[in-house]
Design a protein around this motif. Sequence first.
Motif, PDB file in Angstrom:
ATOM      1  N   TYR A   1     -48.653   7.507 -19.170  1.00 28.39           N
ATOM      2  CA  TYR A   1     -48.211   7.224 -17.810  1.00 28.39           C
ATOM      3  C   TYR A   1     -47.523   8.481 -17.314  1.00 28.39           C
ATOM      4  O   TYR A   1     -47.469   9.490 -18.033  1.00 28.39           O
ATOM      5  CB  TYR A   1     -47.302   5.992 -17.737  1.00 28.39           C
TER       6      TYR A   1
ATOM      7  N   SER B   1     -44.020  10.273 -15.420  1.00 32.26           N
ATOM      8  CA  SER B   1     -42.613  10.031 -15.100  1.00 32.26           C
ATOM      9  C   SER B   1     -41.854  11.347 -15.056  1.00 32.26           C
ATOM     10  O   SER B   1     -42.350  12.389 -15.503  1.00 32.26           O
ATOM     11  CB  SER B   1     -41.972   9.095 -16.132  1.00 32.26           C
TER      12      SER B   1
ATOM     13  N   SER C   1     -57.450   2.079 -12.815  1.00 26.35           N
ATOM     14  CA  SER C   1     -56.289   2.816 -12.310  1.00 26.35           C
ATOM     15  C   SER C   1     -56.586   4.304 -12.347  1.00 26.35           C
ATOM     16  O   SER C   1     -57.240   4.780 -13.285  1.00 26.35           O
ATOM     17  CB  SER C   1     -55.056   2.506 -13.161  1.00 26.35           C
TER      18      SER C   1
ATOM     19  N   ARG D   1     -44.464   5.979 -12.864  1.00 31.84           N
ATOM     20  CA  ARG D   1     -45.630   5.218 -12.428  1.00 31.84           C
ATOM     21  C   ARG D   1     -46.393   4.808 -13.686  1.00 31.84           C
ATOM     22  O   ARG D   1     -46.925   5.663 -14.397  1.00 31.84           O
ATOM     23  CB  ARG D   1     -46.523   6.044 -11.508  1.00 31.84           C
TER      24      ARG D   1
ATOM     25  N   LEU E   1     -47.493  11.852  -6.274  1.00 33.94           N
ATOM     26  CA  LEU E   1     -46.626  10.694  -6.475  1.00 33.94           C
ATOM     27  C   LEU E   1     -45.155  11.052  -6.433  1.00 33.94           C
ATOM     28  O   LEU E   1     -44.316  10.249  -6.028  1.00 33.94           O
ATOM     29  CB  LEU E   1     -46.944  10.043  -7.826  1.00 33.94           C
TER      30      LEU E   1
END
Length: 526
Positions: free
Chosen positions: A425, A427, A486, A474, A514
């Motif tokens: 993921y 971050s 995704s 995210r 993001l």
Amino acid sequence: MSYRPRIPSLDRRGVLRGSLVASAALMLPVAGAAAPAFALSGRPRAAWGVQVGDVTASSALVWVRSDRPARVVVETSATESFRRARTWHGPLVGSDTDFTGTTPLYGLPPGEQVHYRVTLCDAEDPRRTGEPVYGTFRTAPARRRDGVRFLWSGDIAGQGWGINPDIGGYVVYDEMRRLDPDFFLCSGDNIYADGVIEPSVPLPDGRVWRNVTTEEKAKVAETLAEYRGNFRYNLLDRNLRAFNAQVPSIVQWDDHEVRNNWYPGQILDDSRYTEKNVNVLADRSMRAFREYFPVSTLHASSGEGRMHRVVRHGPLLDVFVLDMRSFRNANSPGRQPDDTTGILGAEQLSWLKHELSRSRAVWKVIAADMPLGLVVTDGATDFEAVAQGDPGAPLGRELQIAELLRYIKHRRITGTVWLTADVHYTSAQRYEPERAAFKDFAPFWEFVSGPLAAGQFPANALDATFGPDRVFVRAPDRANVSPMESPQFFGEVDIDGGSGELTVRLRAQGGSVLFSKVLQPGRVGQ
């Protein structure tokens, strides 16, 4: 604003003529097909494309794979016409290296676009040459004002999500290529040697994911041939081959290059493996890794292979490529009150401190293949990374990181930024002593991005020992979300040559940014 020369995209005439010919020659196979077998009639072929690695202001490494014994010849030029080209005579490649070879280039001009072409000459008849394969790259700048921009991510073909022809393969590589970075930092898990690629996988919404399959991906990798086949699998994807021909890489490894959560000396209790000694598997994987990536992994004094190294990319940037796998102690509950081996090993920690202290670069990117403050478990009681969930004073592998962070603070080493992947993921964490149990360090940032072509997973818990604050994350709410469900993640780092500011952007496939953070140069803590 700093001046940065730009090259045309690969869709325009001539940039990668020979490489695109090779891409057309090696089409994505249909699901269930094995990797193509090469006929040995005719001339040598370099259908697996070209790669460039570990580029500095004056040097680079050029990789190619032949379909038979051949001599590698590399030509470089400042122009696509190859006027006044320099010729580099590379290795004679054969079965001992799976027909792969890397040619070192030295004395290159700094801060320039270099065009190159690779020609394979038949080992038995050097006059019989194959079609040239073309590529291009930029050398690191000699002047600060030119700036640097690169991407990073990791985790490729994991959890059974391989090359899917229905969605165009690894299309995220095409998106990254079009951003035209100076280089790409792959933070590990370049392959999943312990992950089988099935012809099809059902999705929760009723759709079916289809994979390109090969013989070597039908079981866990154990033999040298199987590890080689795992590295070769990703090169079946035309997006990745086109990316490699335009964007040089800095590549490191993590666990899945060998086997999930491995550590030196481990004896496997896994029925899938007939070879139970992880050290044997790791030696085979490292050999295949060095055959399939252009990396400067030879120790200058001993000549022995190693993964940790510094890649100096001009006055603005040094990249410290860590190996948090080969020298670690065994995974455990991580509560040891004294631990000199840790996750880096004593020798690599000493090397890292020395290289950080002698670095004169404005920014010092510490490329870690595992995060610092995220709790990554290995089974019910053991831990895989640094953190072990105890928010108190450092214990176990945390002791080694505490020693490093203390050293950075007391030596007033500025501009350190940690980049990693591994957890599937994206971050951003800011580590601050005010929130930490261990307080003798300067604040710093750690940015996580990935996967590129693997399953996504929920966010890991934080360990408070070094005071991380998760500023952005995210991640999905369930495990192993496929790339069809995704978008994949990668990060971008842009260092401005005028101000020296470093901007980190966490990106999602599809073009969206993001999260963004601007860091100022010359500060011990941000």
